[in-house]
Design an enzyme around this catalytic site. Structure first.
Site, PDB file in Angstrom:
ATOM      1  N   GLY A   1      20.903  -0.792  33.847  1.00  0.00           N
ATOM      2  CA  GLY A   1      21.937   0.233  33.981  1.00  0.00           C
ATOM      3  C   GLY A   1      22.761   0.329  32.700  1.00  0.00           C
ATOM      4  N   GLY A   2      24.074   0.629  32.839  1.00  0.00           N
ATOM      5  CA  GLY A   2      24.949   0.803  31.671  1.00  0.00           C
ATOM      6  C   GLY A   2      24.993  -0.435  30.797  1.00  0.00           C
TER       7      GLY A   2
ATOM      8  CG  LEU B   1      -1.583   1.355   1.493  1.00  0.00           C
ATOM      9  CD1 LEU B   1      -2.760   1.534   0.558  1.00  0.00           C
ATOM     10  CD2 LEU B   1      -2.025   1.506   2.933  1.00  0.00           C
ATOM     11  CB  THR B   2       3.487   2.342   2.422  1.00  0.00           C
ATOM     12  OG1 THR B   2       2.667   1.872   3.500  1.00  0.00           O
ATOM     13  CG2 THR B   2       4.161   3.635   2.829  1.00  0.00           C
TER      14      THR B   2
ATOM     15  NE  ARG C   1      25.208  -4.179  38.669  1.00  0.00           N
ATOM     16  CZ  ARG C   1      26.510  -4.011  38.586  1.00  0.00           C
ATOM     17  NH1 ARG C   1      27.310  -5.067  38.473  1.00  0.00           N
ATOM     18  NH2 ARG C   1      27.028  -2.816  38.596  1.00  0.00           N
TER      19      ARG C   1
ATOM     20  CD  GLU D   1      -0.165  -4.597  10.127  1.00  0.00           C
ATOM     21  OE1 GLU D   1      -1.264  -5.038  10.450  1.00  0.00           O
ATOM     22  OE2 GLU D   1       0.847  -5.294   9.981  1.00  0.00           O
TER      23      GLU D   1
ATOM     24  CD  GLN E   1      16.901   4.212  34.120  1.00  0.00           C
ATOM     25  OE1 GLN E   1      17.042   4.410  32.931  1.00  0.00           O
ATOM     26  NE2 GLN E   1      17.512   4.919  35.047  1.00  0.00           N
TER      27      GLN E   1
ATOM     28  CB  THR F   1       0.622   6.367  13.440  1.00  0.00           C
ATOM     29  OG1 THR F   1      -0.529   7.178  13.155  1.00  0.00           O
ATOM     30  CG2 THR F   1       1.521   6.309  12.221  1.00  0.00           C
TER      31      THR F   1
HETATM   32  C1  LIG Z   1       9.683  -1.620   8.731  1.00  0.00           C
HETATM   33  C2  LIG Z   1       8.426  -1.214   8.035  1.00  0.00           C
HETATM   34  C3  LIG Z   1       7.631  -2.161   7.403  1.00  0.00           C
HETATM   35  C4  LIG Z   1       6.482  -1.770   6.694  1.00  0.00           C
HETATM   36  N1  LIG Z   1       5.750  -2.729   6.002  1.00  0.00           N
HETATM   37  C5  LIG Z   1       4.743  -2.308   5.181  1.00  0.00           C
HETATM   38  C6  LIG Z   1       4.062  -3.252   4.327  1.00  0.00           C
HETATM   39  O1  LIG Z   1       4.333  -4.455   4.339  1.00  0.00           O
HETATM   40  N2  LIG Z   1       3.096  -2.775   3.501  1.00  0.00           N
HETATM   41  C7  LIG Z   1       2.748  -1.457   3.459  1.00  0.00           C
HETATM   42  O2  LIG Z   1       1.887  -1.093   2.661  1.00  0.00           O
HETATM   43  N3  LIG Z   1       3.366  -0.553   4.280  1.00  0.00           N
HETATM   44  C8  LIG Z   1       4.342  -0.953   5.129  1.00  0.00           C
HETATM   45  N4  LIG Z   1       4.978  -0.040   5.949  1.00  0.00           N
HETATM   46  C9  LIG Z   1       4.512   1.345   5.976  1.00  0.00           C
HETATM   47  C10 LIG Z   1       3.750   1.716   7.250  1.00  0.00           C
HETATM   48  O3  LIG Z   1       2.504   1.105   7.253  1.00  0.00           O
HETATM   49  C11 LIG Z   1       3.691   3.261   7.313  1.00  0.00           C
HETATM   50  O4  LIG Z   1       4.987   3.670   7.736  1.00  0.00           O
HETATM   51  C12 LIG Z   1       2.632   3.768   8.249  1.00  0.00           C
HETATM   52  O5  LIG Z   1       1.344   3.507   7.746  1.00  0.00           O
HETATM   53  C13 LIG Z   1       2.722   5.304   8.475  1.00  0.00           C
HETATM   54  O6  LIG Z   1       2.873   5.996   7.286  1.00  0.00           O
HETATM   55  P1  LIG Z   1       4.123   6.999   7.113  1.00  0.00           P
HETATM   56  O7  LIG Z   1       5.317   6.320   7.617  1.00  0.00           O
HETATM   57  O8  LIG Z   1       4.138   7.472   5.706  1.00  0.00           O
HETATM   58  O9  LIG Z   1       3.814   8.196   8.099  1.00  0.00           O
HETATM   59  P2  LIG Z   1       3.006   9.553   7.758  1.00  0.00           P
HETATM   60  O10 LIG Z   1       1.666   9.222   7.204  1.00  0.00           O
HETATM   61  O11 LIG Z   1       3.885  10.461   6.971  1.00  0.00           O
HETATM   62  O12 LIG Z   1       2.791  10.160   9.214  1.00  0.00           O
HETATM   63  C14 LIG Z   1       3.791  10.935   9.875  1.00  0.00           C
HETATM   64  C15 LIG Z   1       3.215  11.387  11.220  1.00  0.00           C
HETATM   65  O13 LIG Z   1       2.042  12.186  11.004  1.00  0.00           O
HETATM   66  C16 LIG Z   1       0.953  11.641  11.712  1.00  0.00           C
HETATM   67  N5  LIG Z   1      -0.298  11.840  10.956  1.00  0.00           N
HETATM   68  C17 LIG Z   1      -0.526  11.571   9.645  1.00  0.00           C
HETATM   69  N6  LIG Z   1      -1.807  11.870   9.325  1.00  0.00           N
HETATM   70  C18 LIG Z   1      -2.392  12.331  10.459  1.00  0.00           C
HETATM   71  C19 LIG Z   1      -3.704  12.797  10.784  1.00  0.00           C
HETATM   72  N7  LIG Z   1      -4.684  12.831   9.888  1.00  0.00           N
HETATM   73  N8  LIG Z   1      -3.927  13.200  12.054  1.00  0.00           N
HETATM   74  C20 LIG Z   1      -2.952  13.145  12.994  1.00  0.00           C
HETATM   75  N9  LIG Z   1      -1.712  12.703  12.746  1.00  0.00           N
HETATM   76  C21 LIG Z   1      -1.438  12.296  11.508  1.00  0.00           C
HETATM   77  C22 LIG Z   1       1.268  10.153  11.868  1.00  0.00           C
HETATM   78  O14 LIG Z   1       0.552   9.586  12.955  1.00  0.00           O
HETATM   79  C23 LIG Z   1       2.775  10.208  12.100  1.00  0.00           C
HETATM   80  O15 LIG Z   1       3.038  10.501  13.439  1.00  0.00           O
HETATM   81  C24 LIG Z   1       6.099  -0.410   6.675  1.00  0.00           C
HETATM   82  C25 LIG Z   1       6.866   0.536   7.344  1.00  0.00           C
HETATM   83  C26 LIG Z   1       8.034   0.162   7.993  1.00  0.00           C
HETATM   84  C27 LIG Z   1       8.870   1.236   8.633  1.00  0.00           C
END
Ligand SMILES: Cc1cc2nc3c(=O)[nH]c(=O)nc-3n(C[C@H](O)[C@H](O)[C@H](O)COP(=O)(O)OP(=O)(O)OC[C@H]3O[C@@H](n4cnc5c(N)ncnc54)[C@H](O)[C@@H]3O)c2cc1C
Length: 395
Positions: free
Chosen positions: A342-343, A125-126, A271, A366, A339, A368
Site C-alpha cells: 500500500g502507501g 562497448l556502448t 499488516r 545486456e 501494491q 533489451t
Molecule cells: C546502469 C547501466 C550500466 C551499463 N553498463 C554497461 C557496460 O558495462 N558496458 C557497456 O558496454 N554498456 C553498458 N551499458 C549500456 C547498455 O548495455 C545499453 O543501455 C543497452 O545495450 C541498450 O542500448 P541503448 O541504451 O543505447 O538503447 P537503444 O539501442 O537506443 O534502444 C532504445 C530502444 O529501441 C529499441 N531497439 C533498438 N534497436 C531495435 C531493433 N533493431 N528492433 C527493435 N527495437 C530496437 C531497444 O530495445 C530500446 O527499447 C549500461 C547501461 C546502463 C544504463
C-alpha cells in the site's frame, strides 16, 4: 532428471546467501541513499572467492561452474542488485573475455589480479551512436609503429572508475570491411594509460551503489599485443560474451524478484486491516501465489541455461528466454510487492520502493527485451515447430 544442486553448487549458494543476508542486505538502503561504492563488501566477496567464481584456478579464480555462479549471484542480488551487478559486470563482462580469448601473457598480467578480486575489470562497448547496434561503434584504433592509437568515447561503463579498477577492454573500429561495414576488434586498456580518462559518475534510478562512467580516449596508445582475440572478431567475441551475460542478468533478476516476495510475505503477515492480517484476503494471496510461480519458473529457466552452458551445449535461445522472462518477472514482482505494501510501499523507507526503482534496468542492460525477443523469434523461424519444440525440451 535431477534438480538437486551438487554439494559444490550448494556450498557456493549457501556461502553467498549467508554473507549477503548478514552483511549486504542490512546496508543496502544506506548504500543506495549515499550512492557509495562498497569497497569493503567487494573486498570480502573477493576473500570468499565470489569475485572470481567461474574464473580459472590457475589464474587465482575459484574454478566454479556456471550453475554455482548463477545461484550465488541470485543470492547476492537478493540482498542488493548494486552489489550483484558489480560482481556480474566484473566476472561476466570484464574477466571472462580475457579468460576465453586472452593470450597466456594477457591472462597473467591482466586476469590474475582480477580473478583474485584485488582489481576490477570493465567492458566498454556502448557509445553515443552504438547501443543495441554495436555496429555503430565510432571509437577507432589505428595501428602505428607497433601500438594501437585509440580515439573516441564510451558511456555508462560499469566498474570503470573505482579505486581498484585495473582497466577496460574496449570495442573499436580497426578498419573497414568490403561493403563499408566496420571491422571491430577488442583492445585491452590498462587504467593508468596516458590519453585514457573517465568522466564523473552518473545520477541513476537504480544500481546507485555501483560504478558507471563515460570514458574518453585521446591518442591513447597501448602496445599491439593488447589486442584481445583475433583482429576483426570483436563482434563475434562480444555476442558470445553476452549470451552468458544474459543468463547472469537473469539470475540477478530472480534474486531481486525473490527479495520482492520476501518483503511482500512479511508485510502481508504483519499488516492488519478489517481486524485480520491482509494475508488472509484472497486478493493478496493470489498476488503472492503468482509471484512465487513466476519466480520458480524464472529460476528454472536460469538454471537450465546455466546447465546447458556448463555442458558446452548451445544455450543462446535459453539465455535470451531466461533474460526476458526473469527481468519481466522481477518487474511484475516489484510492482505487486509495492501494491501489497500500500502507501507504505511508496515511501523510500520501505525496501520495496527501492526494488521498484532498481528493477527497470534489468530489461535494458545486456540486450533489451526487444532484442532478446527478436533473437528467440529468429531462431524459431529458422526451423519448423516440431524441431523447435524438440530443441526446447532438450538440446
Ligand atoms: C546502469 C547501466 C550500466 C551499463 N553498463 C554497461 C557496460 O558495462 N558496458 C557497456 O558496454 N554498456 C553498458 N551499458 C549500456 C547498455 O548495455 C545499453 O543501455 C543497452 O545495450 C541498450 O542500448 P541503448 O541504451 O543505447 O538503447 P537503444 O539501442 O537506443 O534502444 C532504445 C530502444 O529501441 C529499441 N531497439 C533498438 N534497436 C531495435 C531493433 N533493431 N528492433 C527493435 N527495437 C530496437 C531497444 O530495445 C530500446 O527499447 C549500461 C547501461 C546502463 C544504463
Amino acid at each position: 532428471m535431477n534438480f538437486d544442486p551438487t554439494n559444490e553448487q550448494r556450498r557456493w549458494r549457501d556461502l553467498a546467501r549467508d554473507y549477503a543476508q548478514s552483511e549486504i542486505r542490512p546496508r543496502a538502503a544506506q548504500l543506495d541513499r549515499e550512492q557509495k561504492f562498497p569497497y569493503d563488501i567487494v573486498a570480502e566477496m573477493a576473500n570468499l572467492g565470489l569475485m572470481g567464481l567461474t574464473l580459472p584456478e590457475e589464474y587465482g579464480g575459484s574454478g566454479g561452474d556456471f550453475v554455482a555462479y548463477s545461484l550465488a549471484l541470485e543470492e547476492i542480488s537478493r540482498a542488493d542488485t548494486s552489489v550483484g551487478v558489480t560482481m556480474e559486470a566484473h566476472v561476466s563482462l570484464g574477466c571472462v573475455p580475457i579468460a576465453v580469448y586472452g593470450t597466456q601473457e594477457q591472462k597473467e598480467r591482466f586476469l590474475a589480479p582480477c580473478a583474485a578480486g584485488e582489481r576490477l575489470w570493465a567492458f566498454g562497448l556502448t557509445e553515443e551512436e552504438a547501443g543495441t547496434d554495436a555496429g555503430g561503434t565510432r571509437t577507432t584504433a589505428e595501428l602505428e609503429d607497433g601500438e594501437w592509437v585509440i580515439n573516441g568515447s564510451k558511456k555508462w561503463i560499469t566498474n570503470s572508475g573505482t579505486d581498484i579498477t585495473g582497466g577496460v577492454t574496449v570495442m573499436a573500429r580497426t578498419g573497414v570491411r568490403e561493403g563499408g561495414r566496420p571491422e571491430l576488434s577488442v583492445i585491452i586498456v590498462p587504467q593508468e594509460t596516458p590519453g585514457y580518462t573517465r568522466g564523473p559518475a552518473y545520477e541513476k534510478l537504480g544500481w546507485r551503489a555501483s560504478d558507471q562512467h563515460p570514458l574518453y580516449f585521446e591518442d591513447c596508445r597501448v602496445p599491439e599485443e593488447n589486442l584481445l582475440g583475433e583482429r576483426g572478431h570483436g563482434l563475434r567475441q562480444f555476442l558470445q560474451t553476452l549470451d552468458a551475460g544474459r543468463v547472469a542478468v537473469a539470475a540477478l533478476s530472480v534474486g531481486l524478484a525473490q527479495a520482492c516476495l520476501d518483503e511482500a510475505l512479511k508485510r502481508a503477515r504483519k499488516r492488519q486491516q478489517f481486524g485480520k492480517a491482509i494475508a488472509e484476503f484472497q486478493a493478496i494471496q493470489f498476488k503472492l501465489a503468482d509471484m512465487a510461480m513466476e519466480i520458480e519458473l524464472a529460476r528454472n529457466m536460469v538454471l537450465k541455461a546455466a546447465w546447458l552452458k556448463d555442458l558446452g551445449r548451445a544455450f543462446g535461445r535459453e539465455a535470451s528466454m531466461a533474460k526476458v522472462f526473469a527481468s519481466e518477472t522481477a518487474k511484475r514482482a516489484a510492482d505487486q510487492a509495492v501494491q501489497i505494501h500500500g502507501g507504505e510501499g511508496f515511501m523510500e523507507t520501505s525496501a520495496v520502493a527501492r526494488y521498484w526503482r532498481q528493477v527497470k534496468i534489468n530489461e535494458i542492460g545486456e540486450g533489451t527485451s526487444e532484442i532478446n525477443r527478436q533473437i528467440i523469434a529468429r531462431i524459431l523461424l529458422r526451423e519448423n515447430a516440431d524441431e523447435a519444440k524438440a530443441k526446447m525440451v532438450a538440446q
